[in-house]
Design a protein around this motif. Sequence first.
Motif, PDB file in Angstrom:
ATOM      1  N   ARG A   2     -40.073  69.426 -29.668  1.00 23.98           N
ATOM      2  CA  ARG A   2     -41.247  69.248 -30.518  1.00 23.98           C
ATOM      3  C   ARG A   2     -41.960  67.952 -30.119  1.00 23.98           C
ATOM      4  O   ARG A   2     -41.338  66.909 -29.966  1.00 23.98           O
ATOM      5  CB  ARG A   2     -40.797  69.166 -31.987  1.00 23.98           C
ATOM      6  CG  ARG A   2     -41.953  69.237 -32.956  1.00 23.98           C
ATOM      7  CD  ARG A   2     -41.466  69.398 -34.372  1.00 23.98           C
ATOM      8  NE  ARG A   2     -40.678  70.594 -34.521  1.00 23.98           N
ATOM      9  CZ  ARG A   2     -39.606  70.706 -35.320  1.00 23.98           C
ATOM     10  NH1 ARG A   2     -39.221  69.679 -36.028  1.00 23.98           N
ATOM     11  NH2 ARG A   2     -38.936  71.823 -35.396  1.00 23.98           N
ATOM     12  N   GLY A  41     -39.996  57.204 -30.024  1.00 23.04           N
ATOM     13  CA  GLY A  41     -41.430  57.483 -30.110  1.00 23.04           C
ATOM     14  C   GLY A  41     -42.252  56.272 -29.736  1.00 23.04           C
ATOM     15  O   GLY A  41     -42.058  55.662 -28.674  1.00 23.04           O
ATOM     16  N   ALA A  64     -37.672  61.019 -24.953  1.00 25.79           N
ATOM     17  CA  ALA A  64     -37.915  61.996 -23.888  1.00 25.79           C
ATOM     18  C   ALA A  64     -39.398  62.083 -23.535  1.00 25.79           C
ATOM     19  O   ALA A  64     -39.749  62.632 -22.489  1.00 25.79           O
ATOM     20  CB  ALA A  64     -37.382  63.359 -24.320  1.00 25.79           C
ATOM     21  N   GLN A 103     -34.221  57.393 -35.923  1.00 23.35           N
ATOM     22  CA  GLN A 103     -35.017  57.626 -37.140  1.00 23.35           C
ATOM     23  C   GLN A 103     -35.857  58.877 -36.921  1.00 23.35           C
ATOM     24  O   GLN A 103     -36.637  58.950 -35.954  1.00 23.35           O
ATOM     25  CB  GLN A 103     -35.912  56.409 -37.439  1.00 23.35           C
ATOM     26  CG  GLN A 103     -36.839  56.625 -38.641  1.00 23.35           C
ATOM     27  CD  GLN A 103     -37.638  55.393 -39.006  1.00 23.35           C
ATOM     28  OE1 GLN A 103     -37.124  54.479 -39.646  1.00 23.35           O
ATOM     29  NE2 GLN A 103     -38.891  55.358 -38.600  1.00 23.35           N
TER      30      GLN A 103
HETATM   31  C1  LIG Z   1     -40.588  62.378 -35.541  1.00 23.57           C
HETATM   32  S1  LIG Z   1     -40.535  61.494 -34.071  1.00 23.57           S
HETATM   33  C2  LIG Z   1     -39.776  59.985 -34.600  1.00 23.57           C
HETATM   34  C3  LIG Z   1     -40.179  58.802 -33.767  1.00 23.57           C
HETATM   35  C4  LIG Z   1     -39.660  57.467 -34.258  1.00 23.57           C
HETATM   36  N1  LIG Z   1     -38.217  57.429 -34.292  1.00 23.57           N
HETATM   37  C5  LIG Z   1     -40.217  57.162 -35.633  1.00 23.57           C
HETATM   38  O1  LIG Z   1     -39.472  57.173 -36.613  1.00 23.57           O
HETATM   39  O2  LIG Z   1     -41.442  56.950 -35.724  1.00 23.57           O
HETATM   40  C6  LIG Z   1     -39.245  62.260 -33.113  1.00 23.57           C
HETATM   41  C7  LIG Z   1     -39.111  61.652 -31.741  1.00 23.57           C
HETATM   42  O3  LIG Z   1     -37.993  62.236 -31.079  1.00 23.57           O
HETATM   43  C8  LIG Z   1     -38.342  62.464 -29.710  1.00 23.57           C
HETATM   44  N2  LIG Z   1     -37.457  63.503 -29.221  1.00 23.57           N
HETATM   45  C9  LIG Z   1     -37.406  64.807 -29.564  1.00 23.57           C
HETATM   46  N3  LIG Z   1     -36.421  65.439 -28.903  1.00 23.57           N
HETATM   47  C10 LIG Z   1     -35.827  64.504 -28.121  1.00 23.57           C
HETATM   48  C11 LIG Z   1     -34.735  64.515 -27.185  1.00 23.57           C
HETATM   49  N4  LIG Z   1     -34.041  65.642 -26.956  1.00 23.57           N
HETATM   50  N5  LIG Z   1     -34.401  63.380 -26.576  1.00 23.57           N
HETATM   51  C12 LIG Z   1     -35.076  62.224 -26.797  1.00 23.57           C
HETATM   52  N6  LIG Z   1     -36.119  62.154 -27.648  1.00 23.57           N
HETATM   53  C13 LIG Z   1     -36.490  63.265 -28.300  1.00 23.57           C
HETATM   54  C14 LIG Z   1     -39.814  62.853 -29.772  1.00 23.57           C
HETATM   55  O4  LIG Z   1     -40.462  62.667 -28.526  1.00 23.57           O
HETATM   56  C15 LIG Z   1     -40.320  61.893 -30.841  1.00 23.57           C
HETATM   57  O5  LIG Z   1     -40.723  60.681 -30.309  1.00 23.57           O
END
Ligand SMILES: C[S@@+](CC[C@H](N)C(=O)[O-])C[C@H]1O[C@@H](n2cnc3c(N)ncnc32)[C@H](O)[C@@H]1O
Length: 270
Positions: A2, A41, A64, A103
């Motif tokens: 996503r 993120g 990612a 988070q």
């Molecule tokens: C809802 S955002 C949260 C971002 C940040 N932690 C915050 O709280 O603002 C989810 C994050 O997880 C990352 N993400 C999703 N799947 C992932 C994976 N398999 N490995 C690393 N990052 C991932 C997305 O790119 C995104 O930046």
Amino acid sequence: MRRFSAEYLEFTREGMWADGREALADCSLPDRERVLDVGCGTGEFTRVLAEETGPDATVIGIDADTSLLDVAREETSALASYAAGDATRLPLREDAVDLAACQALLVNLPEPARAVRELARVSADLVAAVEPNNADVTVSSTVDREADLEREAREAYLAGVETDVALGDRVESLFVDAGLVDVRTRRYLHEKRTAPPYAEPALESAARKASGAGLDDHREELRNALSAAAYDDLRRRWREMGRDVVAAMREREYERVELVPFEVTVGRVP
Ligand SMILES: C[S@@+](CC[C@H](N)C(=O)[O-])C[C@H]1O[C@@H](n2cnc3c(N)ncnc32)[C@H](O)[C@@H]1O
């Protein structure tokens, strides 16, 4: 995977952790030497971690999505460093950090248990997850139909999304299954208040309601739960509501409060 826009992350996290950080107490942040924020993120939570750790601590964010990391580097370059990586195959050796945290990551993963096992593998001490309970979000608004429409859209989203976006207190059992001990949870309530004078992100959010762009961000999940006609009908009513919001903002009469509960779960590697 996503995907999220930098604007969406910056707007949804605005003010988060600015009103108190007691819910992070079990992370013992002032005592940490090497901290990892997975799924960082744009670095919204990485910055909080960096602010709470001591001056000699190392803080690393991993995501990612490299376009989000570019934004994170612009905002936080002096406080943390960033690297690309997958939460289910972290590019770190065992025991590389003394806190591995995330988070709003687990709710977006098809197999959150795999990521929790990775967080536990790379940490020599603590693992923490701050996850929203999206089923318990509440909205109140001076535009009558906004709260009802948001509830309708949220229910359809929860029915159509393929990951568990309301993990809530089930994170504790994921931690226990990953072999973590002393697992405990605290709640943080993120209050997002919109009132005059309106900041630019609030004006943009209202414009995205009126154009339907905000709803379209979740079109795929909503269409999993709604027929094409039902989605179009929701979108038409959503845009009307958005136009009411924009009009009320022009009169400086618009106020909205959203409460998003986050569960902060912390466990220790035995
Ligand atoms: C809802 S955002 C949260 C971002 C940040 N932690 C915050 O709280 O603002 C989810 C994050 O997880 C990352 N993400 C999703 N799947 C992932 C994976 N398999 N490995 C690393 N990052 C991932 C997305 O790119 C995104 O930046």
